[in-house]
Design a protein around this motif. Structure first.
Motif, PDB file in Angstrom:
ATOM      1  N   GLY A 112     -18.294 -23.241  29.672  1.00 20.14           N
ATOM      2  CA  GLY A 112     -16.871 -22.900  29.734  1.00 20.14           C
ATOM      3  C   GLY A 112     -16.401 -22.022  28.579  1.00 20.14           C
ATOM      4  O   GLY A 112     -15.220 -21.698  28.491  1.00 20.14           O
ATOM      5  N   GLY A 154     -17.121 -18.918  28.141  1.00 23.05           N
ATOM      6  CA  GLY A 154     -16.811 -17.576  28.647  1.00 23.05           C
ATOM      7  C   GLY A 154     -18.028 -16.677  28.765  1.00 23.05           C
ATOM      8  O   GLY A 154     -17.891 -15.469  29.009  1.00 23.05           O
ATOM      9  N   LYS A 155     -19.219 -17.235  28.656  1.00 24.56           N
ATOM     10  CA  LYS A 155     -20.449 -16.414  28.710  1.00 24.56           C
ATOM     11  C   LYS A 155     -20.522 -15.599  30.007  1.00 24.56           C
ATOM     12  O   LYS A 155     -20.700 -14.380  29.970  1.00 24.56           O
ATOM     13  N   SER A 156     -20.401 -16.273  31.150  1.00 24.23           N
ATOM     14  CA  SER A 156     -20.549 -15.574  32.443  1.00 24.23           C
ATOM     15  C   SER A 156     -19.439 -14.559  32.643  1.00 24.23           C
ATOM     16  O   SER A 156     -19.695 -13.418  33.074  1.00 24.23           O
ATOM     17  N   THR A 157     -18.219 -14.980  32.329  1.00 26.80           N
ATOM     18  CA  THR A 157     -17.066 -14.094  32.540  1.00 26.80           C
ATOM     19  C   THR A 157     -17.230 -12.809  31.720  1.00 26.80           C
ATOM     20  O   THR A 157     -17.071 -11.693  32.245  1.00 26.80           O
ATOM     21  N   ARG A 166     -10.238 -25.764  29.556  1.00 31.59           N
ATOM     22  CA  ARG A 166     -10.481 -24.828  30.669  1.00 31.59           C
ATOM     23  C   ARG A 166     -11.206 -25.544  31.806  1.00 31.59           C
ATOM     24  O   ARG A 166     -10.863 -25.384  32.964  1.00 31.59           O
ATOM     25  N   GLN A 197      -9.024 -14.118  21.358  1.00 33.21           N
ATOM     26  CA  GLN A 197      -9.148 -12.745  21.858  1.00 33.21           C
ATOM     27  C   GLN A 197      -9.316 -12.762  23.370  1.00 33.21           C
ATOM     28  O   GLN A 197      -9.907 -13.701  23.930  1.00 33.21           O
TER      29      GLN A 197
END
Ligand SMILES: Nc1ncnc2c1ncn2[C@@H]1O[C@H](COP(=O)(O)OS(=O)(=O)O)[C@@H](OP(=O)(O)O)[C@H]1O
Ligand SMILES: Nc1ncnc2c1ncn2[C@@H]1O[C@H](COP(=O)(O)OP(=O)(O)O)[C@@H](O)[C@H]1O
Length: 199
Positions: free
Chosen positions: A35, A37-40, A139, A178
């Protein structure tokens, strides 16, 4: 290793393929909690890279665990094997001349170091997707933290399994402060600064 298996040198090598593609091959190795944010971010960076004319490939944790690494659990031992295989696969894709992105939690420093050791200097770019556990848990895009807190998932990273943060990542993204777009810009700027891509 079988002593009767001999390495065969290829006529077409990595340099030749890199020249054909017009950019340097490397791996963007994203690491961070579930969760974080690696994939996103990896997907958004890849889309930008393709717009810029780069040749890319994305290896994503969830997807790889449905195929190549099906059957591996989340025990420490199986995570080590998961990341060892991803390191080897990344090396093959880098050899093919691509900008490879990997989006795995890859929680252990030693395993990330092993993946790095398979590549030439500059070809392993560690991208730390640094998101506090509380933010990831809030998240909870797949509802896994809730399950882990209820005790329905064992060995859950950050809760009942360790995460060893990178000490000197090439790129440090702090997603609590960010935006996705800012993270994408930061990765692309790094690649331009390093001469991997032309601006
Ligand atoms: N116990 C446990 N701990 C952590 N994560 C879990 C677990 N069980 C299932 N999942 C889901 O599997 C994804 C992580 O797989 P990875 O291959 O990246 O993990 S690892 O690198 O081997 O640690 C992870 O995906 P991401 O959220 O994309 O990181 C989860 O969706
Ligand atoms: N600033 C941000 N950077 C990255 N992701 C963010 C950000 N803010 C909110 N998110 C959301 O957080 C979630 C991260 O999930 P995901 O990319 O699957 O993470 P991971 O692959 O690390 O498990 C997504 O739903 C994404 O839209």
């Amino acid at each position: 290793m079988n002593e009767n298996i001999v390495w065969h040198s290829a006529i077409i090598d990595k340099q030749t393929r890199a020249q054909q593609k017009g950019h340097k091959p490397l791996v963007l190795w994203y690491t961070g909690l579930s969760g974080s944010g690696k994939s996103t971010i990896a997907n958004a960076v890849e889309a930008r890279l393709v717009e810029l004319g780069a040749h890319t490939y994305l290896l994503d944790g969830d997807n790889i665990r449905h195929g190549l690494n099906r059957g591996l659990s989340f025990s420490d031992e199986d995570r080590v094997e998961n990341i060892r295989r991803i390191g080897e696969v990344s090396k093959l894709f880098v050899d093919a001349g691509l900008i490879v992105s990997t989006a795995f939690i890859s929680p252990f420093r030693a395993d990330r170091a092993l993946a790095k050791s398979l590549l030439q200097p500059g070809e392993f770019v560690e991208v730390y997707v640094d998101t506090p556990l509380e933010v990831c848990e809030k998240r909870d895009p797949k509802g896994l933290y809730e399950k882990a807190r209820r005790g329905e998932i064992a060995n859950f990273t950050g809760i009942s399994s360790a995460y060893e943060a990178p000490e000197m990542p090439e790129i440090h993204l702090q997603t609590a402060s960010q935006s996705i777009e800012q993270s994408v810009d930061q990765v692309i700027d790094y690649l331009v600064t390093q001469g991997v891509l032309k601006a």
